[in-house]
Design a protein around this motif. Structure first.
Motif, mmCIF file in Angstrom:
data_model
loop_
_atom_site.group_PDB
_atom_site.id
_atom_site.type_symbol
_atom_site.label_atom_id
_atom_site.label_comp_id
_atom_site.label_asym_id
_atom_site.label_seq_id
_atom_site.Cartn_x
_atom_site.Cartn_y
_atom_site.Cartn_z
ATOM 1 N N VAL A 304 70.093 34.498 -9.957
ATOM 2 C CA VAL A 304 71.053 35.710 -9.668
ATOM 3 C C VAL A 304 70.242 36.821 -9.250
ATOM 4 C CG1 VAL A 304 71.180 36.568 -11.933
ATOM 5 C CG2 VAL A 304 73.183 36.864 -10.619
ATOM 6 N N VAL A 305 69.016 37.007 -9.755
ATOM 7 C CA VAL A 305 68.210 38.277 -9.210
ATOM 8 C C VAL A 305 67.789 37.945 -7.884
ATOM 9 C CG1 VAL A 305 66.345 39.539 -9.750
ATOM 10 C CG2 VAL A 305 67.542 38.608 -11.697
ATOM 11 N N SER A 306 67.574 36.728 -7.411
ATOM 12 C CA SER A 306 67.037 36.703 -5.985
ATOM 13 C C SER A 306 68.295 36.820 -4.894
ATOM 14 C CB SER A 306 66.671 35.165 -5.916
ATOM 15 O OG SER A 306 65.605 34.698 -6.987
ATOM 16 N N TRP A 307 69.480 36.259 -5.472
ATOM 17 C CA TRP A 307 70.762 36.462 -4.488
ATOM 18 C C TRP A 307 70.529 37.949 -4.320
ATOM 19 C CZ3 TRP A 307 72.765 33.072 -1.515
ATOM 20 C CH2 TRP A 307 72.591 31.622 -1.762
ATOM 21 N N THR A 308 70.697 38.699 -5.541
ATOM 22 C CA THR A 308 70.890 40.212 -5.780
ATOM 23 C C THR A 308 70.096 41.088 -4.936
ATOM 24 O OG1 THR A 308 72.107 39.925 -7.659
ATOM 25 C CG2 THR A 308 71.519 42.016 -7.123
ATOM 26 N N CYS A 309 68.723 40.556 -4.753
ATOM 27 C CA CYS A 309 67.918 41.058 -3.964
ATOM 28 C C CYS A 309 67.843 41.027 -2.475
ATOM 29 C CB CYS A 309 66.309 40.730 -4.296
ATOM 30 S SG CYS A 309 65.652 40.872 -5.850
ATOM 31 N N MET A 310 68.401 39.981 -2.243
ATOM 32 C CA MET A 310 68.867 39.911 -0.490
ATOM 33 C C MET A 310 70.155 40.612 -0.501
ATOM 34 S SD MET A 310 66.606 38.444 1.132
ATOM 35 C CE MET A 310 67.846 38.690 2.532
ATOM 36 N N VAL A 311 70.990 40.665 -1.374
ATOM 37 C CA VAL A 311 72.309 41.247 -0.977
ATOM 38 C C VAL A 311 71.804 43.118 -0.787
ATOM 39 C CG1 VAL A 311 74.421 42.545 -2.045
ATOM 40 C CG2 VAL A 311 73.958 40.098 -1.979
ATOM 41 N N ASN A 312 71.004 43.662 -1.512
ATOM 42 C CA ASN A 312 70.534 44.878 -1.658
ATOM 43 C C ASN A 312 69.576 45.074 -0.313
ATOM 44 O OD1 ASN A 312 71.664 45.690 -4.189
ATOM 45 N ND2 ASN A 312 69.847 45.128 -5.387
ATOM 46 N N ALA A 313 69.012 44.216 0.030
ATOM 47 C CA ALA A 313 68.041 44.148 1.287
ATOM 48 C C ALA A 313 68.868 44.403 2.466
ATOM 49 C CB ALA A 313 67.361 42.894 1.369
ATOM 50 N N TYR A 314 69.867 43.708 2.639
ATOM 51 C CA TYR A 314 70.882 43.915 3.903
ATOM 52 C C TYR A 314 71.821 45.297 3.781
ATOM 53 C CZ TYR A 314 69.899 39.524 5.438
ATOM 54 O OH TYR A 314 69.261 38.378 6.135
ATOM 55 N N ALA A 315 72.118 45.546 2.307
ATOM 56 C CA ALA A 315 72.888 46.753 2.206
ATOM 57 C C ALA A 315 72.120 47.986 2.286
ATOM 58 C CB ALA A 315 73.350 46.730 0.573
ATOM 59 N N ASN A 316 70.920 48.062 2.018
ATOM 60 C CA ASN A 316 70.086 49.362 2.093
ATOM 61 C C ASN A 316 69.968 49.492 3.696
ATOM 62 O OD1 ASN A 316 69.978 49.806 -0.682
ATOM 63 N ND2 ASN A 316 68.187 48.574 -0.921
ATOM 64 N N HIS A 317 70.044 48.421 4.529
ATOM 65 C CA HIS A 317 69.839 48.793 5.852
ATOM 66 C C HIS A 317 71.076 48.732 6.632
ATOM 67 C CE1 HIS A 317 65.731 47.606 4.829
ATOM 68 N NE2 HIS A 317 65.308 48.133 6.080
ATOM 69 N N GLY A 318 72.176 48.802 5.842
ATOM 70 C CA GLY A 318 73.745 49.170 6.570
ATOM 71 C C GLY A 318 74.243 47.898 7.077
ATOM 72 N N LEU A 319 73.633 46.650 6.849
ATOM 73 C CA LEU A 319 73.837 45.376 7.267
ATOM 74 C C LEU A 319 74.795 44.884 6.303
ATOM 75 C CD1 LEU A 319 70.683 43.861 8.721
ATOM 76 C CD2 LEU A 319 72.428 45.199 10.021
ATOM 77 N N ILE A 320 76.326 45.439 6.323
ATOM 78 C CA ILE A 320 77.112 45.022 5.277
ATOM 79 C C ILE A 320 77.693 43.594 5.561
ATOM 80 C CG2 ILE A 320 78.956 45.812 6.472
ATOM 81 C CD1 ILE A 320 79.802 47.217 3.712
ATOM 82 N N ASP A 321 77.906 43.306 6.721
ATOM 83 C CA ASP A 321 78.376 41.786 6.861
ATOM 84 C C ASP A 321 77.354 41.036 6.551
ATOM 85 O OD1 ASP A 321 80.750 42.883 8.209
ATOM 86 O OD2 ASP A 321 80.009 42.727 10.295
#
Length: 667
Positions: A304-321
């Protein structure tokens, strides 16, 4: 007696306290010291007990058989209570013992340090010393651990001096714990001195020192230690790599991150998901999302940490989709995952969508934590939705959620921004503990509502409490002076920032001062202040000056502002509209038309004003000539049409202003 026993590769706790074979040998040794067969039986029952429920009846039998003065048995009982995690029962037992020994003190100190209760650990340590029992190598590691948890710097220094005085510097566990506490206090030089004094460094020593450099973002120091480790033949482990990747992430140092990644690959080091997740985080924070995604895709066992890391990666760059897509693919979602996706919607201003995600989270059975509720209260603050904010507050109270300082600060901010200043004040004064953010929020709230004198009084109380103000404190304070027209006070506090507290004013502070001087009619002084700014003025600064020019009809300076905006290529519609209105108020129609032409040529469009009326949870918007529609929103071109619609929907002829929540904003 046990000097020949060697426990290699064991943890600090297991090396210092009786576990496994050591416990068996101690039990065998003390067996002949037991008072009677009954005593032996009860002592044996303690060994067989596996829960506190089983320990308490044995304790009762010990008392009934007059064995409450048997130190060995009581010490064993106390240690078992600590292991079961019932520190309250263990401490009650400890207080009933007339003369507790060193073994008992050590176990209880250890128990409190492990549950992050440093105060009790340090109080017990002081009580132990006052009782004439000198601490040993079993005592100091957990006392230092207690000091590191807050951290308590001066207490750590005192205990360090006592450890030196008692000749404990040679023990590896003590040295490593001293190193850890200085790292926790960010005293990297002191930590390095301790590290250099360690003659027999373990991997724990190296990792602690590298973690210290990582904590303060010192890339060079961390890399040099890694090289020194290699020269001395010490192999790095998971914790070494995580610290190095962490310092790379903090500094955006892609070269260091790639070096660590290359080192792992070429040395064929076996790494786990913790290091892989750190690699994903490093590449994401260094701006290489493709590399982060590549590492993620190659993971065989994603957690679950791996998936969350990727969610945060896109979120921090404004790639919400992309963030939503990864989130929806997650097989298991925990509270951190939900917080990440909710947070990225809040950051993008998608407050309605963030609230919908919160409802989905609750339905899924995941219990919200502090981070979730802070995000939700932030949504309520931005939307000005007092009703929803009260629901969130009721949820907190109704579910016995421990209200942290951060959560209290969010509640204060929400109530203040939704217009309920009195409620915000009540929460603030009811807080048992306040930090700098708490004072900043309440000062900003009072400034927002025009209570300048009260904001200044809060600042004085903050100083009296012993807390040191920061940049945000002075932003709120200067804003309060500006809204209340306290020009002299504003000048005083602006000078105090640097002269008393050593805080260099940033562009936000200059904007507040320009606004203050502009409102007071000191246009020339405001211009001089802008000219002497060490940073370039932004749109907010120019807008504040232009607003002052409009108030006092100073068209000449307004022209100079327009010239500056054109040279800087600034295209903020609000400033152009403000200047256009100034010309129209002065009946200089030709100049007004020139401004409008500049706006048309540059493609600058005036933002449309929107008014919202919320009734029974339904939001009704009134705006002028806007083609956007939303299924949950009614759009009307005139106020009369809006009111006619509301009367027909709610079957009434008129509305009481006190019964509706009204807000106005610009979109």
């Amino acid at each position: 007696m046990f000097s020949t026993l060697k426990l290699k590769h064991a943890t600090v706790g297991s090396r210092l306290f009786c576990v496994g074979s050591l416990r068996t040998q101690i039990s065998t040794t003390i067996w002949h010291r037991l008072k009677s067969p009954t005593h032996q039986t009860l002592h044996h029952l303690l060994d067989q007990s596996s829960s506190l429920r089983q320990l308490k009846p044995v304790h009762a039998q010990i008392i009934l058989h007059g064995l409450a003065d048997q130190v060995v048995t009581l010490g064993k009982l106390l240690s078992l209570c600590v292991q079961e995690g019932d520190l309250r029962y263990a401490h009650l037992l400890f207080d009933q013992i007339p003369q507790p020994n060193k073994f008992m003190y050590n176990h209880l100190i250890r128990g409190y340090s492990n549950i992050d209760d440093p105060i009790n650990s340090l109080l017990l340590y002081r009580q132990m010393v006052r009782a004439g029992l000198m601490p040993n190598q079993f005592t100091f590691p957990f006392v230092f651990k207690a000091c590191a948890s807050k951290p308590f710097y001066w207490e750590a220094v005192i205990v360090h001096a006592q450890a030196i005085k008692l000749g404990m510097r040679c023990h590896a566990c003590v040295q490593n714990s001293i190193l850890t506490v200085y790292v926790a206090c960010r005293l990297i030089r002191s930590a390095r001195q301790v590290f250099d004094d360690i003659s027999d460094r373990t991997l724990v020593s190296w990792n602690s020192m590298i973690a210290g450099y990582s904590k303060i973002g010192h890339c060079r120091g961390a890399v040099m230690l890694l090289e020194e480790m290699q020269h001395q033949g010490v192999q790095p482990d998971v914790f070494t790599f995580v610290s190095l990747l962490s310092v790379s992430s903090k500094n955006g140092n892609l070269d260091l991150g790639r070096f660590v990644h290359l080192f792992i690959v070429t040395a064929e080091v076996q790494i786990d998901s913790i290091v892989t997740n750190a690699l994903i985080d490093m590449y994401a924070k260094c701006g290489h999302l493709q590399c982060a995604k590549r590492v993620f895709d190659r993971m065989l066992d994603k957690n679950v940490v791996s998936w969350t890391c990727m969610v945060n990666a896109y979120a921090n760059h404004g790639l919400i989709d992309n963030a939503v897509q990864i989130f929806n693919q997650m097989p298991v979602k925990n509270v951190v995952s939900w917080n990440s996706i909710i947070w990225c919607h809040v950051q993008e201003g998608l407050y309605t969508e963030a609230m919908e995600l919160f409802y989905r989270m609750c339905i899924s059975g995941v219990i919200p934590d502090d981070g979730t509720l802070v995000n939700i209260l932030s949504c309520c603050s931005h939307m000005g939705d007092l009703a929803l904010g009260k629901q969130a507050h009721d949820y907190i109270c109704g579910n016995d959620i421990t209200v942290s300082v951060t959560l209290c600060n969010s509640l204060i901010d929400m109530y203040a921004k939704c217009g309920a200043l009195h409620t915000a004040m009540d929460i603030f004064f009811g807080m048992p503990e306040k930090n700098v953010v708490s004072w900043n929020v309440i000062i900003g709230a009072l400034a927002l509502h025009g209570f300048g004198e009260e904001a200044i009084e809060m600042f004085r109380r903050m100083q009296a409490s012993g807390l040191c103000p920061d940049e945000i404190t002075f932003t709120g304070l200067l804003s309060a002076c500006s809204h209340s027209g306290f020009v002299d006070m504003g000048r005083y506090y602006f000078d105090m920032m640097s002269s008393t507290f050593g805080i260099s004013p940033n562009v936000a502070h200059y904007a507040c001062m320009v606004d203050l001087l502009g409102r007071g009619g000191f246009i020339g002084e405001a211009v001089t202040l802008i000219q002497n700014m060490p940073v370039k003025p932004d749109v907010v600064v120019w807008g504040a000056l232009l607003s002052g020019c409009r108030t006092y009809g100073n068209l000449e300076i307004a022209k100079q502002i327009m010239k500056q905006l054109l040279e800087l290529g600034r295209h903020d519609s609000g400033l152009y509209v403000l200047l256009s209105n100034m010309y129209s108020e002065s009946q200089r129609w030709d100049d007004m038309r020139k401004i409008r032409k500049i706006m048309d040529d540059a493609g600058i469009q005036k933002c449309k004003a929107i008014s919202c009326i919320e009734i029974d949870g339904c939001c009704h918007q009134f705006m002028v000539d806007d083609k956007r529609h939303d299924s949950s929103t009614s759009i009307y071109s005139t106020l009369d049409q809006l009111m006619d619609h509301l009367k027909s929907v709610h079957h009434c002829k008129s509305f009481d202003v006190e019964d509706i929540y009204y807000s106005s904003n610009l979109q």
